[in-house]
Motif scaffolding. Structure first.
Motif, PDB file in Angstrom:
ATOM      1  N   ARG A  17       0.836  -1.206   0.000  1.00  0.00           N
ATOM      2  CA  ARG A  17       0.000   0.000   0.000  1.00  0.00           C
ATOM      3  C   ARG A  17       0.872   1.258   0.000  1.00  0.00           C
ATOM      4  NH1 ARG A  17      -4.650   0.262   4.416  1.00  0.00           N
ATOM      5  NH2 ARG A  17      -2.882   0.599   5.765  1.00  0.00           N
ATOM      6  N   SER A  18       1.817   1.320  -0.929  1.00  0.00           N
ATOM      7  CA  SER A  18       2.708   2.475  -0.990  1.00  0.00           C
ATOM      8  C   SER A  18       2.003   3.712  -1.521  1.00  0.00           C
ATOM      9  CB  SER A  18       3.928   2.156  -1.862  1.00  0.00           C
ATOM     10  OG  SER A  18       3.534   1.874  -3.191  1.00  0.00           O
ATOM     11  N   ARG A  19       0.849   3.537  -2.140  1.00  0.00           N
ATOM     12  CA  ARG A  19       0.020   4.678  -2.554  1.00  0.00           C
ATOM     13  C   ARG A  19      -1.373   4.462  -1.992  1.00  0.00           C
ATOM     14  NH1 ARG A  19       0.304   8.734  -6.407  1.00  0.00           N
ATOM     15  NH2 ARG A  19      -1.693   9.587  -7.067  1.00  0.00           N
ATOM     16  N   GLU A  20      -1.820   5.400  -1.197  1.00  0.00           N
ATOM     17  CA  GLU A  20      -3.101   5.257  -0.519  1.00  0.00           C
ATOM     18  C   GLU A  20      -4.269   5.461  -1.484  1.00  0.00           C
ATOM     19  OE1 GLU A  20      -3.612   4.135   2.308  1.00  0.00           O
ATOM     20  OE2 GLU A  20      -2.367   4.970   3.884  1.00  0.00           O
ATOM     21  N   CYS A  21      -5.365   4.761  -1.192  1.00  0.00           N
ATOM     22  CA  CYS A  21      -6.625   4.978  -1.893  1.00  0.00           C
ATOM     23  C   CYS A  21      -7.730   4.961  -0.845  1.00  0.00           C
ATOM     24  CB  CYS A  21      -6.864   3.894  -2.942  1.00  0.00           C
ATOM     25  SG  CYS A  21      -8.291   4.246  -4.021  1.00  0.00           S
ATOM     26  N   PHE A  22      -8.676   5.877  -0.966  1.00  0.00           N
ATOM     27  CA  PHE A  22      -9.709   6.068   0.041  1.00  0.00           C
ATOM     28  C   PHE A  22     -11.088   5.849  -0.583  1.00  0.00           C
ATOM     29  CE2 PHE A  22      -6.041   8.695   0.810  1.00  0.00           C
ATOM     30  CZ  PHE A  22      -5.774   8.529   2.148  1.00  0.00           C
ATOM     31  N   TYR A  23     -12.054   5.535   0.276  1.00  0.00           N
ATOM     32  CA  TYR A  23     -13.420   5.386  -0.215  1.00  0.00           C
ATOM     33  C   TYR A  23     -14.409   5.775   0.876  1.00  0.00           C
ATOM     34  CZ  TYR A  23     -13.872   1.048   2.480  1.00  0.00           C
ATOM     35  OH  TYR A  23     -13.938   0.132   3.496  1.00  0.00           O
ATOM     36  N   VAL A  31     -17.904   6.211  -3.351  1.00  0.00           N
ATOM     37  CA  VAL A  31     -16.933   7.041  -4.067  1.00  0.00           C
ATOM     38  C   VAL A  31     -15.540   6.668  -3.581  1.00  0.00           C
ATOM     39  CG1 VAL A  31     -18.514   8.953  -4.458  1.00  0.00           C
ATOM     40  CG2 VAL A  31     -17.168   8.907  -2.369  1.00  0.00           C
ATOM     41  N   PHE A  32     -14.566   6.816  -4.451  1.00  0.00           N
ATOM     42  CA  PHE A  32     -13.199   6.433  -4.095  1.00  0.00           C
ATOM     43  C   PHE A  32     -12.223   7.338  -4.832  1.00  0.00           C
ATOM     44  CE2 PHE A  32     -14.254   4.161  -7.935  1.00  0.00           C
ATOM     45  CZ  PHE A  32     -13.101   4.253  -8.690  1.00  0.00           C
ATOM     46  N   GLY A  33     -10.980   7.310  -4.394  1.00  0.00           N
ATOM     47  CA  GLY A  33      -9.936   8.085  -5.053  1.00  0.00           C
ATOM     48  C   GLY A  33      -8.721   8.211  -4.168  1.00  0.00           C
ATOM     49  N   THR A  34      -7.651   8.773  -4.731  1.00  0.00           N
ATOM     50  CA  THR A  34      -6.408   8.949  -3.982  1.00  0.00           C
ATOM     51  C   THR A  34      -6.353  10.281  -3.246  1.00  0.00           C
ATOM     52  OG1 THR A  34      -5.348   9.827  -5.973  1.00  0.00           O
ATOM     53  CG2 THR A  34      -5.112   7.470  -5.551  1.00  0.00           C
ATOM     54  N   ASP A  35      -7.352  11.133  -3.441  1.00  0.00           N
ATOM     55  CA  ASP A  35      -7.403  12.451  -2.804  1.00  0.00           C
ATOM     56  C   ASP A  35      -8.377  12.393  -1.630  1.00  0.00           C
ATOM     57  OD1 ASP A  35      -7.664  15.064  -2.021  1.00  0.00           O
ATOM     58  OD2 ASP A  35      -7.834  15.865  -4.049  1.00  0.00           O
ATOM     59  N   ALA A  36      -7.846  12.221  -0.433  1.00  0.00           N
ATOM     60  CA  ALA A  36      -8.698  12.088   0.753  1.00  0.00           C
ATOM     61  C   ALA A  36      -9.524  13.345   0.992  1.00  0.00           C
ATOM     62  CB  ALA A  36      -7.840  11.783   1.978  1.00  0.00           C
ATOM     63  N   ALA A  37      -8.928  14.506   0.750  1.00  0.00           N
ATOM     64  CA  ALA A  37      -9.641  15.757   1.003  1.00  0.00           C
ATOM     65  C   ALA A  37     -10.827  15.922   0.060  1.00  0.00           C
ATOM     66  CB  ALA A  37      -8.685  16.944   0.873  1.00  0.00           C
ATOM     67  N   ALA A  38     -10.660  15.516  -1.202  1.00  0.00           N
ATOM     68  CA  ALA A  38     -11.757  15.649  -2.168  1.00  0.00           C
ATOM     69  C   ALA A  38     -12.939  14.774  -1.762  1.00  0.00           C
ATOM     70  CB  ALA A  38     -11.275  15.275  -3.564  1.00  0.00           C
ATOM     71  N   ILE A  39     -12.654  13.545  -1.325  1.00  0.00           N
ATOM     72  CA  ILE A  39     -13.736  12.673  -0.886  1.00  0.00           C
ATOM     73  C   ILE A  39     -14.356  13.209   0.398  1.00  0.00           C
ATOM     74  CG2 ILE A  39     -14.348  10.330  -0.175  1.00  0.00           C
ATOM     75  CD1 ILE A  39     -12.021   9.325  -1.844  1.00  0.00           C
ATOM     76  N   GLU A  71     -16.636   8.657   8.308  1.00  0.00           N
ATOM     77  CA  GLU A  71     -17.252   8.229   7.049  1.00  0.00           C
ATOM     78  C   GLU A  71     -16.249   7.957   5.939  1.00  0.00           C
ATOM     79  OE1 GLU A  71     -19.784  10.691   9.586  1.00  0.00           O
ATOM     80  OE2 GLU A  71     -17.873  11.086   8.588  1.00  0.00           O
ATOM     81  N   LEU A  72     -14.965   8.063   6.235  1.00  0.00           N
ATOM     82  CA  LEU A  72     -13.923   7.890   5.219  1.00  0.00           C
ATOM     83  C   LEU A  72     -12.979   6.780   5.648  1.00  0.00           C
ATOM     84  CD1 LEU A  72     -12.610   9.048   2.584  1.00  0.00           C
ATOM     85  CD2 LEU A  72     -11.213  10.481   4.091  1.00  0.00           C
ATOM     86  N   ASP A  73     -12.747   5.802   4.770  1.00  0.00           N
ATOM     87  CA  ASP A  73     -11.862   4.675   5.070  1.00  0.00           C
ATOM     88  C   ASP A  73     -10.796   4.534   4.002  1.00  0.00           C
ATOM     89  OD1 ASP A  73     -13.098   3.237   7.486  1.00  0.00           O
ATOM     90  OD2 ASP A  73     -14.816   3.460   6.148  1.00  0.00           O
ATOM     91  N   ARG A  74      -9.755   3.782   4.338  1.00  0.00           N
ATOM     92  CA  ARG A  74      -8.707   3.456   3.375  1.00  0.00           C
ATOM     93  C   ARG A  74      -8.931   2.043   2.853  1.00  0.00           C
ATOM     94  NH1 ARG A  74      -3.409   3.421   6.147  1.00  0.00           N
ATOM     95  NH2 ARG A  74      -4.592   2.660   7.936  1.00  0.00           N
ATOM     96  N   ILE A  75      -8.523   1.793   1.625  1.00  0.00           N
ATOM     97  CA  ILE A  75      -8.539   0.416   1.126  1.00  0.00           C
ATOM     98  C   ILE A  75      -7.610  -0.401   2.012  1.00  0.00           C
ATOM     99  CG2 ILE A  75      -7.912  -1.080  -0.799  1.00  0.00           C
ATOM    100  CD1 ILE A  75      -8.779   1.015  -2.700  1.00  0.00           C
TER     101      ILE A  75
END
Length: 335
Positions: A17-23, A31-39, A71-75
């Motif tokens: 998990r060297s690059r985070e992804c959030f959902y 919704v998901f993406g690598t930008d935690a703030a946007a989500i 309400e925000l989690d990491r893969i």
């Protein structure tokens, strides 16, 4: 990595998990993406997770796959996410085998460095005095510029200058001035506040670097030197000397709690003085949290020495600056 098959898409992390992804499932659809703030901004009524806040302040990491927002989690670590499901895989597993460790490590490093030699030039290197940057400098043949942070008299700058000259690269010193850190909201947002994106190594280079590719050996040494593995210690007078051997009966929870985690050495003492948090036994409380995490790590390991190491790798890139947490907190306040 995104794979689509028969109209169903699955996102996989790389094994560490060297690059985070959030959902988030707080909207009408996941919704998901690598930008935690946007989500986080898209969540209608985000709430701050008090447990995550306490863990971050006193352990410097947030355990499990949670974030500062409820309400925000990491893969999951070594895991995946679909439109309706998440889960863990078994790619990152300690399987003890007898082989030439040095040769296998050298083979993997050569392969990784060969891939990176294909990046476009001109090329530069953020060069410290450690062996991680030295390896990159010795194996990437066309690095023409090296950059080191510090004053002209510091040993790291002097050693880096000598190293640069040995490989025919020009050396530039990055002064300790107003570019030491960049806490702009955009910088924090698009890098999720990872420490290396906001602190000195990445700042101050832009105005002097005329390169297309910049190399940096960050996390290189931490991943290789068993940073999170407990070593035997010998008491000599009032001092404790660390030995190179491993203890027969390791206690990974105690080791990480006392030596590797926490923003400040007296964090547990401070927590004990904050009765309003409602934790009567902070050391026992955090030990129980760590033990729960270790249980998940144990399914990937054969012995207790590897448990602490697996935990360390799992959370290495999550040891981020508080600016990331502040960016999420800002979302909460705006709501």
């Amino acid at each position: 990595m995104l794979l689509e098959h028969d109209g169903e898409a699955t996102i996989y992390t790389d094994p560490i998990r060297s690059r985070e992804c959030f959902y988030s499932d707080a909207l009408d659809t996941r919704v998901f993406g690598t930008d935690a703030a946007a989500i986080g901004t898209a969540i209608p009524e985000p709430t701050l997770s008090e447990q995550s806040m306490v863990e971050f302040v006193y352990l410097s990491v947030i355990l499990d796959d949670r974030t500062l927002l409820s309400e925000l989690d990491r893969i999951p670590f070594d895991g995946y996410v679909t439109a309706t499901d998440t889960g863990s895989l078994s790619r990152f597993v300690y399987r003890p085998r007898t082989f030439d460790f040095a040769e296998e490590l050298a083979r993997r490093l050569r392969r990784a460095l060969e891939r990176r030699t294909r990046l476009p030039g001109p090329k530069g290197l953020l060069l410290g005095a450690g062996y991680d940057a030295r390896v990159v400098l010795s194996q990437i043949p066309d690095i023409t510029q090296c950059f080191t942070v510090g004053s002209a008299s510091t040993p790291e700058v002097r050693i880096a200058r000598l190293l640069s000259g040995s490989y025919g690269a020009d050396h530039h010193r990055i002064p300790l001035d107003g570019t030491y850190m960049n806490l702009d909201f955009e910088t924090v947002q698009y890098t999720n506040g990872i420490n290396e994106s906001v602190h000195v190594h990445q700042r101050g280079v832009e105005r002097m670097a005329n390169v297309r590719t910049m190399y940096h050996g960050w996390a290189f040494d931490t991943l290789l030197k068993d940073f999170f593995v407990q070593k035997s210690r010998l008491g000599i007078g009032r001092k404790s000397v660390r030995l190179s051997s491993l203890p027969e009966n390791p206690d990974p929870a105690r080791f990480l709690l006392e030596w590797r985690l926490g923003i400040m050495p007296d964090s547990l003492t401070l927590l004990e003085s904050r009765s309003e948090i409602g934790i009567d036994d902070p050391r026992g409380y955090f030990r129980s949290l760590l033990e729960s995490e270790f249980e998940e790590c144990r399914r990937r390991c054969r012995n207790e020495h590897d448990v602490a190491n697996a935990f360390g790798v799992k959370h290495l890139l999550q040891v981020v600056s508080s600016t990331y947490r502040r960016s999420l907190h800002r979302v909460v306040r705006r709501r």
